[in-house]
Write a protein that holds these residues in place. Sequence first.
Motif, PDB file in Angstrom:
ATOM      1  N   GLY A 184      11.520  11.650  -4.316  1.00  0.00           N
ATOM      2  CA  GLY A 184      10.088  12.410  -4.256  1.00  0.00           C
ATOM      3  C   GLY A 184       9.000  11.707  -4.435  1.00  0.00           C
ATOM      4  O   GLY A 184       7.952  12.494  -4.709  1.00  0.00           O
ATOM      5  N   ILE A 185       9.258  10.340  -4.516  1.00  0.00           N
ATOM      6  CA  ILE A 185       7.847   9.232  -4.867  1.00  0.00           C
ATOM      7  C   ILE A 185       7.809   8.620  -3.419  1.00  0.00           C
ATOM      8  O   ILE A 185       8.703   7.617  -3.076  1.00  0.00           O
ATOM      9  CB  ILE A 185       8.190   8.495  -5.922  1.00  0.00           C
ATOM     10  N   TYR A 186       6.710   8.877  -2.734  1.00  0.00           N
ATOM     11  CA  TYR A 186       6.087   8.030  -1.507  1.00  0.00           C
ATOM     12  C   TYR A 186       5.050   7.219  -1.748  1.00  0.00           C
ATOM     13  O   TYR A 186       4.110   7.787  -2.705  1.00  0.00           O
ATOM     14  CB  TYR A 186       6.038   9.325  -0.433  1.00  0.00           C
ATOM     15  N   VAL A 187       5.046   6.449  -0.792  1.00  0.00           N
ATOM     16  CA  VAL A 187       3.702   5.607  -1.035  1.00  0.00           C
ATOM     17  C   VAL A 187       3.169   5.252   0.535  1.00  0.00           C
ATOM     18  O   VAL A 187       4.231   4.966   1.353  1.00  0.00           O
ATOM     19  CB  VAL A 187       4.020   4.119  -1.515  1.00  0.00           C
ATOM     20  N   ALA A 188       1.958   5.427   0.712  1.00  0.00           N
ATOM     21  CA  ALA A 188       1.576   5.205   2.178  1.00  0.00           C
ATOM     22  C   ALA A 188       1.552   3.930   2.615  1.00  0.00           C
ATOM     23  O   ALA A 188       1.363   3.007   1.701  1.00  0.00           O
ATOM     24  CB  ALA A 188       0.147   6.028   2.333  1.00  0.00           C
ATOM     25  N   SER A 189       1.795   3.755   3.825  1.00  0.00           N
ATOM     26  CA  SER A 189       1.725   2.374   4.336  1.00  0.00           C
ATOM     27  C   SER A 189       0.231   1.789   4.432  1.00  0.00           C
ATOM     28  O   SER A 189      -0.604   2.593   4.439  1.00  0.00           O
ATOM     29  CB  SER A 189       2.300   2.206   5.752  1.00  0.00           C
ATOM     30  N   PRO A 190       0.119   0.518   4.069  1.00  0.00           N
ATOM     31  CA  PRO A 190      -1.266  -0.128   4.369  1.00  0.00           C
ATOM     32  C   PRO A 190      -1.979   0.585   5.500  1.00  0.00           C
ATOM     33  O   PRO A 190      -3.166   0.654   5.310  1.00  0.00           O
ATOM     34  CB  PRO A 190      -0.856  -1.620   4.574  1.00  0.00           C
ATOM     35  N   GLU A 191      -1.348   0.480   6.725  1.00  0.00           N
ATOM     36  CA  GLU A 191      -1.798   1.073   8.040  1.00  0.00           C
ATOM     37  C   GLU A 191      -2.621   2.530   7.792  1.00  0.00           C
ATOM     38  O   GLU A 191      -3.609   2.983   8.117  1.00  0.00           O
ATOM     39  CB  GLU A 191      -0.897   0.859   9.115  1.00  0.00           C
ATOM     40  N   LEU A 192      -1.539   3.602   7.350  1.00  0.00           N
ATOM     41  CA  LEU A 192      -2.069   4.675   6.962  1.00  0.00           C
ATOM     42  C   LEU A 192      -3.186   4.807   6.021  1.00  0.00           C
ATOM     43  O   LEU A 192      -4.151   5.618   6.154  1.00  0.00           O
ATOM     44  CB  LEU A 192      -0.817   5.807   6.737  1.00  0.00           C
ATOM     45  N   CYS A 193      -3.012   4.161   4.928  1.00  0.00           N
ATOM     46  CA  CYS A 193      -3.940   4.213   3.768  1.00  0.00           C
ATOM     47  C   CYS A 193      -5.357   3.911   4.427  1.00  0.00           C
ATOM     48  O   CYS A 193      -6.307   4.598   4.177  1.00  0.00           O
ATOM     49  CB  CYS A 193      -3.483   3.121   2.673  1.00  0.00           C
ATOM     50  N   LEU A 194      -5.306   2.679   5.254  1.00  0.00           N
ATOM     51  CA  LEU A 194      -6.507   2.203   5.884  1.00  0.00           C
ATOM     52  C   LEU A 194      -7.205   3.254   6.933  1.00  0.00           C
ATOM     53  O   LEU A 194      -8.514   3.594   6.980  1.00  0.00           O
ATOM     54  CB  LEU A 194      -6.635   1.132   6.629  1.00  0.00           C
ATOM     55  N   MET A 195      -6.422   3.929   7.425  1.00  0.00           N
ATOM     56  CA  MET A 195      -6.794   4.945   8.561  1.00  0.00           C
ATOM     57  C   MET A 195      -7.498   6.058   7.833  1.00  0.00           C
ATOM     58  O   MET A 195      -8.477   6.640   7.936  1.00  0.00           O
ATOM     59  CB  MET A 195      -5.675   5.383   9.623  1.00  0.00           C
ATOM     60  N   GLN A 196      -6.881   6.424   6.720  1.00  0.00           N
ATOM     61  CA  GLN A 196      -7.529   7.728   5.837  1.00  0.00           C
ATOM     62  C   GLN A 196      -8.625   7.333   5.254  1.00  0.00           C
ATOM     63  O   GLN A 196      -9.711   7.950   5.145  1.00  0.00           O
ATOM     64  CB  GLN A 196      -6.310   7.843   4.886  1.00  0.00           C
ATOM     65  N   LEU A 197      -8.855   5.940   4.716  1.00  0.00           N
ATOM     66  CA  LEU A 197     -10.181   5.497   4.103  1.00  0.00           C
ATOM     67  C   LEU A 197     -11.276   5.382   5.159  1.00  0.00           C
ATOM     68  O   LEU A 197     -12.387   5.740   4.807  1.00  0.00           O
ATOM     69  CB  LEU A 197      -9.815   4.128   3.548  1.00  0.00           C
ATOM     70  N   ALA A 198     -10.758   5.155   6.392  1.00  0.00           N
ATOM     71  CA  ALA A 198     -11.907   5.074   7.279  1.00  0.00           C
ATOM     72  C   ALA A 198     -12.678   6.039   7.572  1.00  0.00           C
ATOM     73  O   ALA A 198     -14.029   6.359   7.797  1.00  0.00           O
ATOM     74  CB  ALA A 198     -11.133   4.525   8.654  1.00  0.00           C
TER      75      ALA A 198
END
Length: 241
Positions: free
Chosen positions: A5-19
């Motif tokens: 139940g604990i998930y961490v976004a990949s660096p790639e997904l994290c950056l696309m979301q921040l963009a």
Amino acid sequence: MLDEGIYVASPELCLMQLARKYTTAQTVKLAMEMCGSYAIDVFDEDGFGKRMPLTNAQRLKAYAARLYSPNSNGKGVQFLKWTMDNAASPRETALCMLLCMPPRFGGYGIPLPQLNKRIELSLKEQLAVGKRYFDCDLYWQGKRVGMEYDSARFHTEMEKQEQDAVRRNMLQHKNIRMITATRLQVNQEGAFDELAHQVARALGKRMPTPKHEHIAQRRALRDTLFNWDIFPRVNNEEQGE
């Protein structure tokens, strides 16, 4: 997934979301840090610490192609055009962005270099300097032009100054034209303008007269590079120290 139940976004997904939330310049700054060998660290006296890259430009582009297909060149991922691998410090990121971002984003539109390019030495050269290779902070391979960032803090000791002189002389011996960028030149807008024109001349690039709005964008880009961070800085009093 770290645990049930604990998930961490990949660096790639994290950056696309921040963009989606931040400006193009802010996203490039974050992407360069993710693809570089440093991380912002307010507790370190230099303001950053060393670490392995979290991702690289190729992975980011491949992820964007899958995420936004067929429109993988849209506005939300245009920051990828100026994202480079291997930045070793926030100042190298700033130097690259100031030089290479288009004028509409506050830069000078200079072609992208390679960062921390390894310049191999011949056996004779290795014996002369006691090194197998030298790294060039910024390197435009087609023009054989290199740039090094001269941080005042790391160049106060005589031994370090001598090592840098040997490195610079060897690179020049290998027909690489070296340009030095100082902290003062990067910090001051007028001094940086002269530096950017020097780089442009070395690369054989004509530098057009900037428009009024481009001057304003240069100041906005500088504000992003030197005053903005995704995490607000916390002073010692706020930390309760």
